[in-house]
Design a protein around this motif. Sequence first.
Motif, PDB file in Angstrom:
ATOM      1  N   UNK A  26     -25.411  21.146 -88.618  1.00 47.41           N
ATOM      2  CA  UNK A  26     -26.792  21.592 -88.365  1.00 47.41           C
ATOM      3  C   UNK A  26     -27.448  22.077 -89.660  1.00 47.41           C
ATOM      4  N   UNK A  27     -28.677  21.631 -89.877  1.00 49.91           N
ATOM      5  CA  UNK A  27     -29.458  22.105 -91.028  1.00 49.91           C
ATOM      6  C   UNK A  27     -30.332  23.288 -90.638  1.00 49.91           C
ATOM      7  N   UNK A  28     -30.696  23.350 -89.358  1.00 49.70           N
ATOM      8  CA  UNK A  28     -31.537  24.438 -88.855  1.00 49.70           C
ATOM      9  C   UNK A  28     -30.900  24.945 -87.566  1.00 49.70           C
ATOM     10  N   UNK A  29     -30.646  26.250 -87.527  1.00 49.24           N
ATOM     11  CA  UNK A  29     -29.987  26.840 -86.360  1.00 49.24           C
ATOM     12  C   UNK A  29     -31.011  27.711 -85.637  1.00 49.24           C
ATOM     13  N   UNK A  30     -31.305  27.333 -84.408  1.00 47.40           N
ATOM     14  CA  UNK A  30     -32.323  28.044 -83.634  1.00 47.40           C
ATOM     15  C   UNK A  30     -31.623  29.089 -82.763  1.00 47.40           C
ATOM     16  N   UNK A  31     -32.125  30.309 -82.829  1.00 49.51           N
ATOM     17  CA  UNK A  31     -31.552  31.376 -81.993  1.00 49.51           C
ATOM     18  C   UNK A  31     -32.688  32.125 -81.309  1.00 49.51           C
ATOM     19  N   UNK A  32     -32.604  32.201 -79.990  1.00 50.30           N
ATOM     20  CA  UNK A  32     -33.586  32.944 -79.217  1.00 50.30           C
ATOM     21  C   UNK A  32     -32.944  34.136 -78.535  1.00 50.30           C
ATOM     22  N   UNK A  33     -32.408  33.903 -77.337  1.00 47.29           N
ATOM     23  CA  UNK A  33     -31.917  34.999 -76.491  1.00 47.29           C
ATOM     24  C   UNK A  33     -30.856  35.858 -77.170  1.00 47.29           C
ATOM     25  N   UNK A  34     -30.022  35.259 -78.018  1.00 45.95           N
ATOM     26  CA  UNK A  34     -28.953  36.052 -78.656  1.00 45.95           C
ATOM     27  C   UNK A  34     -29.541  37.105 -79.598  1.00 45.95           C
ATOM     28  N   UNK A  35     -30.804  36.898 -80.018  1.00 47.05           N
ATOM     29  CA  UNK A  35     -31.466  37.928 -80.835  1.00 47.05           C
ATOM     30  C   UNK A  35     -32.397  38.773 -79.967  1.00 47.05           C
ATOM     31  N   UNK A  36     -33.339  38.122 -79.254  1.00 44.82           N
ATOM     32  CA  UNK A  36     -34.337  38.957 -78.556  1.00 44.82           C
ATOM     33  C   UNK A  36     -33.733  39.693 -77.361  1.00 44.82           C
ATOM     34  N   UNK A  37     -32.589  39.223 -76.853  1.00 45.51           N
ATOM     35  CA  UNK A  37     -31.949  39.881 -75.714  1.00 45.51           C
ATOM     36  C   UNK A  37     -30.922  40.917 -76.135  1.00 45.51           C
ATOM     37  N   UNK A  38     -30.730  41.097 -77.437  1.00 47.38           N
ATOM     38  CA  UNK A  38     -29.715  42.049 -77.914  1.00 47.38           C
ATOM     39  C   UNK A  38     -30.285  43.462 -77.890  1.00 47.38           C
ATOM     40  N   UNK A  39     -29.408  44.478 -77.769  1.00 47.81           N
ATOM     41  CA  UNK A  39     -29.893  45.864 -77.787  1.00 47.81           C
ATOM     42  C   UNK A  39     -30.684  46.146 -79.064  1.00 47.81           C
ATOM     43  N   UNK A  40     -30.226  45.611 -80.206  1.00 52.58           N
ATOM     44  CA  UNK A  40     -30.996  45.724 -81.451  1.00 52.58           C
ATOM     45  C   UNK A  40     -31.227  44.309 -81.994  1.00 52.58           C
ATOM     46  N   UNK A  41     -32.417  43.748 -81.786  1.00 53.52           N
ATOM     47  CA  UNK A  41     -32.673  42.404 -82.302  1.00 53.52           C
ATOM     48  C   UNK A  41     -32.480  42.312 -83.817  1.00 53.52           C
ATOM     49  N   UNK A  42     -32.864  43.347 -84.548  1.00 49.42           N
ATOM     50  CA  UNK A  42     -32.710  43.301 -86.012  1.00 49.42           C
ATOM     51  C   UNK A  42     -31.242  43.208 -86.387  1.00 49.42           C
ATOM     52  N   UNK A  43     -30.406  43.986 -85.697  1.00 51.65           N
ATOM     53  CA  UNK A  43     -28.972  43.973 -85.982  1.00 51.65           C
ATOM     54  C   UNK A  43     -28.368  42.605 -85.618  1.00 51.65           C
ATOM     55  N   UNK A  44     -28.785  42.053 -84.491  1.00 57.76           N
ATOM     56  CA  UNK A  44     -28.280  40.717 -84.093  1.00 57.76           C
ATOM     57  C   UNK A  44     -28.706  39.655 -85.108  1.00 57.76           C
ATOM     58  N   UNK A  45     -29.948  39.746 -85.576  1.00 57.72           N
ATOM     59  CA  UNK A  45     -30.428  38.770 -86.567  1.00 57.72           C
ATOM     60  C   UNK A  45     -29.665  38.918 -87.876  1.00 57.72           C
ATOM     61  N   UNK A  46     -29.369  40.157 -88.237  1.00 58.42           N
ATOM     62  CA  UNK A  46     -28.606  40.394 -89.476  1.00 58.42           C
ATOM     63  C   UNK A  46     -27.199  39.790 -89.356  1.00 58.42           C
ATOM     64  N   UNK A  47     -26.582  39.965 -88.192  1.00 60.24           N
ATOM     65  CA  UNK A  47     -25.239  39.386 -87.979  1.00 60.24           C
ATOM     66  C   UNK A  47     -25.279  37.859 -88.091  1.00 60.24           C
ATOM     67  N   UNK A  48     -26.292  37.271 -87.447  1.00 59.70           N
ATOM     68  CA  UNK A  48     -26.410  35.801 -87.486  1.00 59.70           C
ATOM     69  C   UNK A  48     -26.586  35.342 -88.938  1.00 59.70           C
ATOM     70  N   UNK A  49     -27.435  36.053 -89.695  1.00 57.33           N
ATOM     71  CA  UNK A  49     -27.656  35.712 -91.122  1.00 57.33           C
ATOM     72  C   UNK A  49     -26.328  35.724 -91.875  1.00 57.33           C
TER      73      UNK A  49
END
Length: 215
Positions: A184-207
Amino acid sequence: MAKPLIQMALDSLDFDATVALADQVAPYVDIFEIGTPCIKYNGLKLVEELRARFPNQLILVDLKTMDAGEYEATPFYAAGADICTVLGVSGLATIGGVINAAKAHNAEVQVDLINVPNKVECARASAEAGAQIVGVHTGLDAQAAGQTPFGDLQDISDLGLDVRVSVAGGIKQSTVQQVVEAGADIIVVGAAIYGAPSPAEAAREIRELVDAAGA
Ligand SMILES: O=C([C@H](O)CO)[C@H](O)[C@H](O)COP(=O)(O)O
């Protein structure tokens, strides 16, 4: 191989909540996707707002266009979209229309393979027509029925087409490495970030996971 990009799917209907979520996750994502329900509800004003606030992120408008490609996509590119999506099932005339609109604005097109019966054929034809991205996508309803995008991602990325391959459909921390390895060149993430208790923390983990897997 370039490091995969992270695309955050903004799937709320609420204008202010969408902007607030984008603010929280901006340090960790490369592309903001204005999801289909969100763009239908909020329209061009949200594209203009995100464009003005986030000069460093790409903006993808998930129009999932099905007809009148050039006519429908043109105002979204004019409002600042870097990428608009068109459905693979719409056919080459509509895909070509969105490609024309993108060219006129020095922007890009993603062909979404959602529900396309022959994804390999559609990906080849889309690349030949001039699309820059093909999206392997298991939609929210198909996810609820137990489907995943992983097998299709491998099939499409194995083609080695001159396009970037995007993957969407319930991607989360535990599947990031798998989709990076599948090409994959582009990884799309929706619910795993916006549905997390801390979206910023989930996005940081994914990064961190994407950067580690793509290193
Ligand atoms: O494109 C999407 C869906 O069709 C609604 O617009 C989602 O944004 C995409 O599937 C990503 O979301 P998750 O599957 O929750 O990661």
